[in-house]
Design a protein around this motif. Structure first.
Motif, PDB file in Angstrom:
ATOM      1  N   VAL A 123       0.819  -1.219   0.000  1.00 42.19           N
ATOM      2  CA  VAL A 123       0.000   0.000   0.000  1.00 42.19           C
ATOM      3  C   VAL A 123       0.852   1.267   0.000  1.00 42.19           C
ATOM      4  O   VAL A 123       0.462   2.276  -0.570  1.00 42.19           O
ATOM      5  CB  VAL A 123      -0.957  -0.033   1.215  1.00 42.19           C
ATOM      6  N   LEU A 124       2.043   1.204   0.606  1.00 43.93           N
ATOM      7  CA  LEU A 124       2.834   2.419   0.805  1.00 43.93           C
ATOM      8  C   LEU A 124       3.168   3.181  -0.476  1.00 43.93           C
ATOM      9  O   LEU A 124       2.977   4.406  -0.514  1.00 43.93           O
ATOM     10  CB  LEU A 124       4.120   2.076   1.571  1.00 43.93           C
ATOM     11  N   PRO A 125       3.610   2.516  -1.550  1.00 41.49           N
ATOM     12  CA  PRO A 125       3.877   3.288  -2.780  1.00 41.49           C
ATOM     13  C   PRO A 125       2.641   4.010  -3.292  1.00 41.49           C
ATOM     14  O   PRO A 125       2.734   5.153  -3.749  1.00 41.49           O
ATOM     15  CB  PRO A 125       4.339   2.217  -3.777  1.00 41.49           C
ATOM     16  N   LEU A 126       1.483   3.327  -3.161  1.00 40.77           N
ATOM     17  CA  LEU A 126       0.247   3.975  -3.630  1.00 40.77           C
ATOM     18  C   LEU A 126      -0.062   5.199  -2.783  1.00 40.77           C
ATOM     19  O   LEU A 126      -0.493   6.241  -3.312  1.00 40.77           O
ATOM     20  CB  LEU A 126      -0.910   2.983  -3.569  1.00 40.77           C
ATOM     21  N   ILE A 127       0.163   5.121  -1.460  1.00 42.21           N
ATOM     22  CA  ILE A 127      -0.115   6.272  -0.596  1.00 42.21           C
ATOM     23  C   ILE A 127       0.787   7.440  -0.967  1.00 42.21           C
ATOM     24  O   ILE A 127       0.331   8.584  -1.110  1.00 42.21           O
ATOM     25  CB  ILE A 127       0.069   5.893   0.880  1.00 42.21           C
ATOM     26  N   LEU A 128       2.086   7.142  -1.158  1.00 43.36           N
ATOM     27  CA  LEU A 128       3.016   8.225  -1.509  1.00 43.36           C
ATOM     28  C   LEU A 128       2.663   8.827  -2.866  1.00 43.36           C
ATOM     29  O   LEU A 128       2.681  10.042  -3.044  1.00 43.36           O
ATOM     30  CB  LEU A 128       4.449   7.703  -1.518  1.00 43.36           C
ATOM     31  N   LEU A 129       2.286   7.953  -3.809  1.00 42.78           N
ATOM     32  CA  LEU A 129       1.901   8.447  -5.142  1.00 42.78           C
ATOM     33  C   LEU A 129       0.661   9.322  -5.054  1.00 42.78           C
ATOM     34  O   LEU A 129       0.577  10.380  -5.683  1.00 42.78           O
ATOM     35  CB  LEU A 129       1.645   7.252  -6.058  1.00 42.78           C
ATOM     36  N   PHE A 130      -0.295   8.898  -4.235  1.00 42.25           N
ATOM     37  CA  PHE A 130      -1.527   9.679  -4.096  1.00 42.25           C
ATOM     38  C   PHE A 130      -1.242  11.036  -3.463  1.00 42.25           C
ATOM     39  O   PHE A 130      -1.796  12.064  -3.886  1.00 42.25           O
ATOM     40  CB  PHE A 130      -2.538   8.896  -3.257  1.00 42.25           C
ATOM     41  N   GLY A 131      -0.346  11.045  -2.469  1.00 46.84           N
ATOM     42  CA  GLY A 131       0.041  12.324  -1.859  1.00 46.84           C
ATOM     43  C   GLY A 131       0.657  13.252  -2.887  1.00 46.84           C
ATOM     44  O   GLY A 131       0.302  14.431  -2.975  1.00 46.84           O
ATOM     45  N   ALA A 132       1.571  12.705  -3.701  1.00 54.82           N
ATOM     46  CA  ALA A 132       2.203  13.526  -4.737  1.00 54.82           C
ATOM     47  C   ALA A 132       1.167  14.009  -5.742  1.00 54.82           C
ATOM     48  O   ALA A 132       1.191  15.165  -6.169  1.00 54.82           O
ATOM     49  CB  ALA A 132       3.292  12.722  -5.437  1.00 54.82           C
ATOM     50  N   TYR A 133       0.218  13.134  -6.096  1.00 52.82           N
ATOM     51  CA  TYR A 133      -0.846  13.544  -7.025  1.00 52.82           C
ATOM     52  C   TYR A 133      -1.635  14.708  -6.451  1.00 52.82           C
ATOM     53  O   TYR A 133      -1.945  15.674  -7.157  1.00 52.82           O
ATOM     54  CB  TYR A 133      -1.770  12.347  -7.287  1.00 52.82           C
ATOM     55  N   ILE A 134      -1.961  14.617  -5.152  1.00 50.34           N
ATOM     56  CA  ILE A 134      -2.778  15.680  -4.546  1.00 50.34           C
ATOM     57  C   ILE A 134      -2.063  17.013  -4.629  1.00 50.34           C
ATOM     58  O   ILE A 134      -2.655  18.023  -5.001  1.00 50.34           O
ATOM     59  CB  ILE A 134      -3.118  15.330  -3.086  1.00 50.34           C
ATOM     60  N   PHE A 135      -0.741  17.041  -4.304  1.00 52.32           N
ATOM     61  CA  PHE A 135      -0.160  18.392  -4.302  1.00 52.32           C
ATOM     62  C   PHE A 135       0.255  18.870  -5.683  1.00 52.32           C
ATOM     63  O   PHE A 135       0.344  20.064  -5.905  1.00 52.32           O
ATOM     64  CB  PHE A 135       0.934  18.568  -3.239  1.00 52.32           C
ATOM     65  N   ILE A 136       0.487  17.939  -6.626  1.00 53.89           N
ATOM     66  CA  ILE A 136       0.796  18.420  -7.983  1.00 53.89           C
ATOM     67  C   ILE A 136      -0.465  18.973  -8.653  1.00 53.89           C
ATOM     68  O   ILE A 136      -0.412  19.957  -9.380  1.00 53.89           O
ATOM     69  CB  ILE A 136       1.426  17.291  -8.805  1.00 53.89           C
ATOM     70  N   HIS A 137      -1.627  18.343  -8.368  1.00 56.37           N
ATOM     71  CA  HIS A 137      -2.879  18.814  -8.963  1.00 56.37           C
ATOM     72  C   HIS A 137      -3.622  19.789  -8.055  1.00 56.37           C
ATOM     73  O   HIS A 137      -4.834  19.916  -8.159  1.00 56.37           O
ATOM     74  CB  HIS A 137      -3.778  17.624  -9.299  1.00 56.37           C
ATOM     75  N   GLY A 138      -2.877  20.470  -7.170  1.00 57.82           N
ATOM     76  CA  GLY A 138      -3.538  21.354  -6.213  1.00 57.82           C
ATOM     77  C   GLY A 138      -4.279  22.500  -6.872  1.00 57.82           C
ATOM     78  O   GLY A 138      -5.234  23.013  -6.311  1.00 57.82           O
ATOM     79  N   HIS A 139      -3.871  22.923  -8.083  1.00 58.33           N
ATOM     80  CA  HIS A 139      -4.533  24.052  -8.728  1.00 58.33           C
ATOM     81  C   HIS A 139      -5.673  23.608  -9.626  1.00 58.33           C
ATOM     82  O   HIS A 139      -6.324  24.429 -10.245  1.00 58.33           O
ATOM     83  CB  HIS A 139      -3.527  24.887  -9.506  1.00 58.33           C
ATOM     84  N   LEU A 140      -5.907  22.284  -9.749  1.00 62.77           N
ATOM     85  CA  LEU A 140      -6.977  21.796 -10.620  1.00 62.77           C
ATOM     86  C   LEU A 140      -8.090  21.100  -9.858  1.00 62.77           C
ATOM     87  O   LEU A 140      -9.246  21.124 -10.276  1.00 62.77           O
ATOM     88  CB  LEU A 140      -6.404  20.807 -11.641  1.00 62.77           C
ATOM     89  N   SER A 141      -7.758  20.440  -8.779  1.00 64.03           N
ATOM     90  CA  SER A 141      -8.733  19.602  -8.078  1.00 64.03           C
ATOM     91  C   SER A 141      -8.681  19.934  -6.589  1.00 64.03           C
ATOM     92  O   SER A 141      -7.776  20.621  -6.145  1.00 64.03           O
ATOM     93  CB  SER A 141      -8.413  18.130  -8.318  1.00 64.03           C
ATOM     94  N   PRO A 142      -9.639  19.443  -5.800  1.00 59.06           N
ATOM     95  CA  PRO A 142      -9.572  19.677  -4.362  1.00 59.06           C
ATOM     96  C   PRO A 142      -8.261  19.148  -3.790  1.00 59.06           C
ATOM     97  O   PRO A 142      -7.767  18.123  -4.224  1.00 59.06           O
ATOM     98  CB  PRO A 142     -10.751  18.882  -3.810  1.00 59.06           C
ATOM     99  N   GLY A 143      -7.728  19.836  -2.838  1.00 57.16           N
ATOM    100  CA  GLY A 143      -6.461  19.406  -2.242  1.00 57.16           C
ATOM    101  C   GLY A 143      -5.417  20.489  -2.363  1.00 57.16           C
ATOM    102  O   GLY A 143      -5.752  21.658  -2.456  1.00 57.16           O
ATOM    103  N   GLY A 144      -4.163  20.091  -2.374  1.00 54.68           N
ATOM    104  CA  GLY A 144      -3.084  21.046  -2.423  1.00 54.68           C
ATOM    105  C   GLY A 144      -1.920  20.572  -1.590  1.00 54.68           C
ATOM    106  O   GLY A 144      -1.836  19.390  -1.248  1.00 54.68           O
ATOM    107  N   GLY A 145      -1.030  21.500  -1.277  1.00 55.68           N
ATOM    108  CA  GLY A 145       0.195  21.121  -0.585  1.00 55.68           C
ATOM    109  C   GLY A 145      -0.020  20.568   0.800  1.00 55.68           C
ATOM    110  O   GLY A 145       0.627  19.605   1.200  1.00 55.68           O
ATOM    111  N   PHE A 146      -0.947  21.164   1.549  1.00 51.25           N
ATOM    112  CA  PHE A 146      -1.122  20.725   2.940  1.00 51.25           C
ATOM    113  C   PHE A 146      -1.739  19.335   3.038  1.00 51.25           C
ATOM    114  O   PHE A 146      -1.173  18.467   3.714  1.00 51.25           O
ATOM    115  CB  PHE A 146      -1.926  21.763   3.714  1.00 51.25           C
TER     116      PHE A 146
END
Lengths: 241, 117
Positions: A123-146
């Motif tokens: 599960v860990l790689p998926l969690i890290l990937l999802f975290g990176a996805y959230i902050f890279i797409h912070g200006h397009l979708s809900p989420g962001g750096g925090f």
């Protein structure tokens, strides 16, 4: 007796809020957005003339991020966010210093569990990937750096729970420091190019594209790394004692 | 009855205040402070709701603006992060207090201090 007092105090607060405060605020949902500052921000134009913004069509606006909350947090109120990041930094430093001052250096050991250990590896790689996805797409979708950084820190926490030998090394501290410095450098670059600290000096592009919104994705990537490393440090300090 | 979300946030705030006043354990008081934080966040976000408004994100579903007020949400984003910082720092301070006095009850701590002095 204590509980009676508590109910009394809470009741007085509630009475004050409902009786005095509720009449002067607008009823729920009945908000005139035209009269508020948010109208300018939604239409991405703080001058008097504006056109309605359209997804994937409008381009070269004041701020190109599709997520309006992000455009407030990282563009219009970016200095505020810098202060917020500093507050989090101070809290992390305080936790580190206070945890290292404890007399009983007792490391918290968890009971190792084989199922948790093996499933963490999956599960860990998926969690890290999802975290990176959230902050890279912070200006397009809900989420962001925090939230993205917090997701990464939760991955580190999972690693800590499943593996007793795991330690957060000094790399996390270096990542945190360089990401925080990167945010300030972006601000200074804005000052050098546009004359205003933390100015959005890159082209803003089309609303809704991945490469748009100027410095917003860059700043949010920095914030994501910083918050992830910082919260990992906090968790690790609390554990190591 | 449309104001029910305000009442919900006030009731959560009341629960937090009740927790701070009634509990003797300092850690429970810290958690109550966190509950008050949540209540205030709910209240501030509710202040920006526009009827039939969507989440303030330009997307394929809402290509043209029909949004709730994004400014309170941005402010609450800041408040949440600072709440996390307060919770972490406060809990480490409580670990220190527990190590020094052997208790988290303010009355017992006062007694121990008088004995020491």
């Amino acid at each position: 007796m204590r509980r009676v007092w508590a109910i009394l105090v809470a009741g007085v607060f509630l009475y004050f809020l409902v009786g005095q405060f509720l009449p002067i605020i607008p009823t729920f949902g009945n908000v005139d957005l035209f009269a508020r500052v948010a109208f300018d921000i939604i239409n991405k134009s703080t001058t008097t003339n504006y056109n309605a913004v359209e997804f994937k069509k409008s381009k070269d606006l004041e701020d190109g991020s599709a997520n309006v909350v992000t455009s407030i947090v990282v563009n219009y109120r970016s200095f505020d966010t810098l202060g917020e990041v500093s507050v989090l930094f101070c809290a992390a430093i305080g936790v580190g210093i206070l945890a290292s001052m404890l007399k009983s250096k007792k490391r918290i050991e968890f009971e190792e569990h084989k199922v948790l250990r093996i499933s963490t590896g999956i599960v860990l790689p998926l969690i890290l990937l999802f975290g990176a996805y959230i902050f890279i797409h912070g200006h397009l979708s809900p989420g962001g750096g925090f939230p993205g950084g917090t997701t990464i820190a939760l991955g580190v926490l999972l690693l800590m729970l499943s593996n007793n030998e795991f330690k957060v090394t000094n790399v996390a501290k270096y990542v945190e420091q360089s990401a925080g410095a990167g945010y300030v450098v972006i601000g200074l670059m804005g000052m050098a190019i546009g004359g205003v600290f933390l100015m959005n000096f890159l082209p803003t592009g089309v609303v809704g594209n991945l490469f748009s919104a100027g410095v917003v994705p860059i700043v949010y990537t920095f914030i994501g790394f910083k918050v992830g490393a910082e919260l990992s440090n906090v968790i690790s300090d609390l554990r190591e004692g | 009855m449309s104001n029910i979300i305000y009442y919900v946030s006030f009731i959560i705030l009341g629960i937090g205040i009740y927790g701070i006043v009634s509990q003797k354990n300092l850690f429970k008081q810290l958690i109550s402070l966190s509950i008050i934080d949540t209540a205030v966040n709910i209240f501030i976000v509710a202040l920006g709701y526009v009827e039939w408004g969507e989440a303030p994100i330009y997307s394929t579903i809402t290509p043209v603006a029909n949004f709730v007020d994004p400014l309170p949400q941005a402010l609450v984003l800041t408040a949440i992060v600072i709440g996390v910082g307060i919770l972490a720092l406060g809990s480490v301070l409580l670990v220190h207090i527990n190590e020094k006095y052997g208790s988290l009850d303010p009355d017992e701590i006062r007694d121990t201090r008088e004995v020491v002095e």
